[in-house]
Design a protein around this motif. Sequence first.
Motif, PDB file in Angstrom:
ATOM      1  N   MET A 100       5.633  65.683  22.979  1.00  0.00           N
ATOM      2  CA  MET A 100       6.470  64.791  22.195  1.00  0.00           C
ATOM      3  C   MET A 100       6.787  65.442  20.845  1.00  0.00           C
ATOM      4  SD  MET A 100       7.034  62.008  23.932  1.00  0.00           S
ATOM      5  CE  MET A 100       7.448  60.741  22.734  1.00  0.00           C
ATOM      6  N   ALA A 101       7.991  65.175  20.352  1.00  0.00           N
ATOM      7  CA  ALA A 101       8.394  65.678  19.044  1.00  0.00           C
ATOM      8  C   ALA A 101       7.629  64.931  17.948  1.00  0.00           C
ATOM      9  CB  ALA A 101       9.898  65.509  18.860  1.00  0.00           C
ATOM     10  N   PRO A 102       7.480  65.531  16.788  1.00  0.00           N
ATOM     11  CA  PRO A 102       6.692  64.906  15.713  1.00  0.00           C
ATOM     12  C   PRO A 102       7.428  63.756  15.033  1.00  0.00           C
ATOM     13  CG  PRO A 102       7.679  66.940  14.938  1.00  0.00           C
ATOM     14  CD  PRO A 102       7.981  66.864  16.408  1.00  0.00           C
ATOM     15  N   ILE A 103       6.669  62.999  14.269  1.00  0.00           N
ATOM     16  CA  ILE A 103       7.229  61.990  13.372  1.00  0.00           C
ATOM     17  C   ILE A 103       7.191  62.557  11.960  1.00  0.00           C
ATOM     18  CG2 ILE A 103       6.882  59.710  12.355  1.00  0.00           C
ATOM     19  CD1 ILE A 103       5.822  58.787  15.073  1.00  0.00           C
ATOM     20  N   VAL A 104       8.326  62.506  11.278  1.00  0.00           N
ATOM     21  CA  VAL A 104       8.440  63.044   9.923  1.00  0.00           C
ATOM     22  C   VAL A 104       8.675  61.889   8.961  1.00  0.00           C
ATOM     23  CG1 VAL A 104       9.712  64.589   8.403  1.00  0.00           C
ATOM     24  CG2 VAL A 104       9.399  65.210  10.810  1.00  0.00           C
ATOM     25  N   LYS A 105       7.874  61.824   7.918  1.00  0.00           N
ATOM     26  CA  LYS A 105       8.008  60.750   6.917  1.00  0.00           C
ATOM     27  C   LYS A 105       8.890  61.264   5.776  1.00  0.00           C
ATOM     28  CE  LYS A 105       4.442  58.089   6.212  1.00  0.00           C
ATOM     29  NZ  LYS A 105       4.895  56.744   6.637  1.00  0.00           N
ATOM     30  N   ILE A 106      10.008  60.569   5.546  1.00  0.00           N
ATOM     31  CA  ILE A 106      11.020  61.019   4.592  1.00  0.00           C
ATOM     32  C   ILE A 106      11.246  59.955   3.524  1.00  0.00           C
ATOM     33  CG2 ILE A 106      13.460  61.649   4.320  1.00  0.00           C
ATOM     34  CD1 ILE A 106      13.356  62.726   7.173  1.00  0.00           C
ATOM     35  N   ALA A 107      11.353  60.406   2.273  1.00  0.00           N
ATOM     36  CA  ALA A 107      11.712  59.525   1.159  1.00  0.00           C
ATOM     37  C   ALA A 107      13.126  59.851   0.715  1.00  0.00           C
ATOM     38  CB  ALA A 107      10.748  59.715  -0.006  1.00  0.00           C
ATOM     39  N   VAL A 108      14.010  58.870   0.794  1.00  0.00           N
ATOM     40  CA  VAL A 108      15.369  59.035   0.282  1.00  0.00           C
ATOM     41  C   VAL A 108      15.436  58.258  -1.031  1.00  0.00           C
ATOM     42  CG1 VAL A 108      16.278  57.115   1.673  1.00  0.00           C
ATOM     43  CG2 VAL A 108      17.828  58.867   0.809  1.00  0.00           C
ATOM     44  N   ILE A 109      15.872  58.961  -2.093  1.00  0.00           N
ATOM     45  CA  ILE A 109      15.796  58.421  -3.448  1.00  0.00           C
ATOM     46  C   ILE A 109      17.207  58.252  -4.009  1.00  0.00           C
ATOM     47  CG2 ILE A 109      14.928  58.823  -5.791  1.00  0.00           C
ATOM     48  CD1 ILE A 109      12.746  60.623  -4.473  1.00  0.00           C
ATOM     49  N   GLN A 110      17.500  57.042  -4.468  1.00  0.00           N
ATOM     50  CA  GLN A 110      18.821  56.721  -5.013  1.00  0.00           C
ATOM     51  C   GLN A 110      18.675  56.494  -6.521  1.00  0.00           C
ATOM     52  OE1 GLN A 110      21.678  54.428  -2.630  1.00  0.00           O
ATOM     53  NE2 GLN A 110      21.591  52.868  -4.205  1.00  0.00           N
ATOM     54  N   LEU A 111      19.289  57.380  -7.314  1.00  0.00           N
ATOM     55  CA  LEU A 111      19.131  57.337  -8.760  1.00  0.00           C
ATOM     56  C   LEU A 111      20.435  57.006  -9.474  1.00  0.00           C
ATOM     57  CD1 LEU A 111      16.933  60.484  -9.469  1.00  0.00           C
ATOM     58  CD2 LEU A 111      16.189  58.118  -9.215  1.00  0.00           C
ATOM     59  N   TYR A 112      20.286  56.430 -10.667  1.00  0.00           N
ATOM     60  CA  TYR A 112      21.403  56.245 -11.595  1.00  0.00           C
ATOM     61  C   TYR A 112      21.239  57.295 -12.683  1.00  0.00           C
ATOM     62  CZ  TYR A 112      24.197  54.128 -15.357  1.00  0.00           C
ATOM     63  OH  TYR A 112      25.099  53.901 -16.369  1.00  0.00           O
ATOM     64  N   PRO A 113      21.953  58.411 -12.617  1.00  0.00           N
ATOM     65  CA  PRO A 113      21.751  59.477 -13.596  1.00  0.00           C
ATOM     66  C   PRO A 113      22.429  59.161 -14.925  1.00  0.00           C
ATOM     67  CG  PRO A 113      23.443  60.117 -12.026  1.00  0.00           C
ATOM     68  CD  PRO A 113      22.935  58.778 -11.574  1.00  0.00           C
ATOM     69  N   LYS A 114      21.666  59.205 -16.001  1.00  0.00           N
ATOM     70  CA  LYS A 114      22.262  59.036 -17.325  1.00  0.00           C
ATOM     71  C   LYS A 114      23.000  60.317 -17.696  1.00  0.00           C
ATOM     72  CE  LYS A 114      19.332  55.447 -19.255  1.00  0.00           C
ATOM     73  NZ  LYS A 114      18.565  54.997 -20.443  1.00  0.00           N
ATOM     74  N   PRO A 115      24.272  60.206 -18.109  1.00  0.00           N
ATOM     75  CA  PRO A 115      25.069  61.412 -18.377  1.00  0.00           C
ATOM     76  C   PRO A 115      24.416  62.338 -19.397  1.00  0.00           C
ATOM     77  CG  PRO A 115      26.487  59.485 -18.298  1.00  0.00           C
ATOM     78  CD  PRO A 115      25.075  58.979 -18.285  1.00  0.00           C
ATOM     79  N   MET A 116      24.256  63.589 -18.975  1.00  0.00           N
ATOM     80  CA  MET A 116      23.770  64.678 -19.819  1.00  0.00           C
ATOM     81  C   MET A 116      22.447  64.346 -20.506  1.00  0.00           C
ATOM     82  SD  MET A 116      25.836  66.825 -18.857  1.00  0.00           S
ATOM     83  CE  MET A 116      24.735  68.010 -19.605  1.00  0.00           C
TER      84      MET A 116
END
Length: 294
Positions: free
Chosen positions: A1-17
């Motif tokens: 069986m193929a593995p299970i991969v634990k992934i974190a997807v992160i959604q950010l609000y970047p402050k300009p510069m």
Amino acid sequence: MAPIVKIAVIQLYPKPMQPEHNFNKAASYIRSAASQGAELAVLPEYHLTSWVPKDSRFADFGEQWQVYLNKYQELAKECGICIVPGTIVESHKDEEREEDRLINVAYFIDMEGVVVGKYVKKNLWGPEREHLTGSGRDVHEVFDTPIGKVGMLVCWDLAFPEAFRELIAQGAKMIIIPTFWTLKDCNPAGLALNPSSEALFLDSMCTARAFENTCAIVFANAGGPPGEGYAGLSQVTVPFVGALTRLGSCAEGMSVVDVDMQILEDAEENYQIRADLERDDWHYDYRHSAKEKL
């Protein structure tokens, strides 16, 4: 069986510069992801600077790229987690033109802090072309990583199925796409028909690309306050199921999800996409096959 991969997807609000502020916020999410057992954390495109190319500091930041790449390498080693730190804008000397050029780069850093993959954004969105240089006709590469064979694309690359075909022909099972995509990236005619047109585009493309390539899509987009036009919708998407997790359009946040890689094998058994690409008589012959055409 193929593995299970634990992934974190992160959604950010970047402050300009405000790169140091944005890095510290990203690092906090990554440490949290690692504490939850995530093996990979993915950040959005332009997460250190936001997309403000007319700000003189934007081009100046391109001189600092190594500083922040090193910071993420140290963080990956500290936390024992792979990191795709969105994209980092870099300034490099173009010897032929005798001038500096800005490129938009995604890296894959393994859990030892080693860079095992680098991708320069190829398909530039219209407004980017005045400020950035794309990777032109360079071939898309697949990287061997601790979580398997991975390909990387950036934002507007999502619109080009040829890029995905080139990656999966080389064996990629997961394609990671840092993005800075807003609802305002639609013209007035499209917005008049559907104010959420770009959200429809993103959800549809992530799902279609997962199905038509029997691969997992890790899509990390910027998010932000309501009314500012952020699209968000960061997600991890696989065939058969669609989005295993999907963040909203506005909020910052993170989702950690288990990806059963066996789904990709089952999808390939059903759709036979990779098998067709491997055929000697495959009828689409423009860089879709890993084999050299005679």
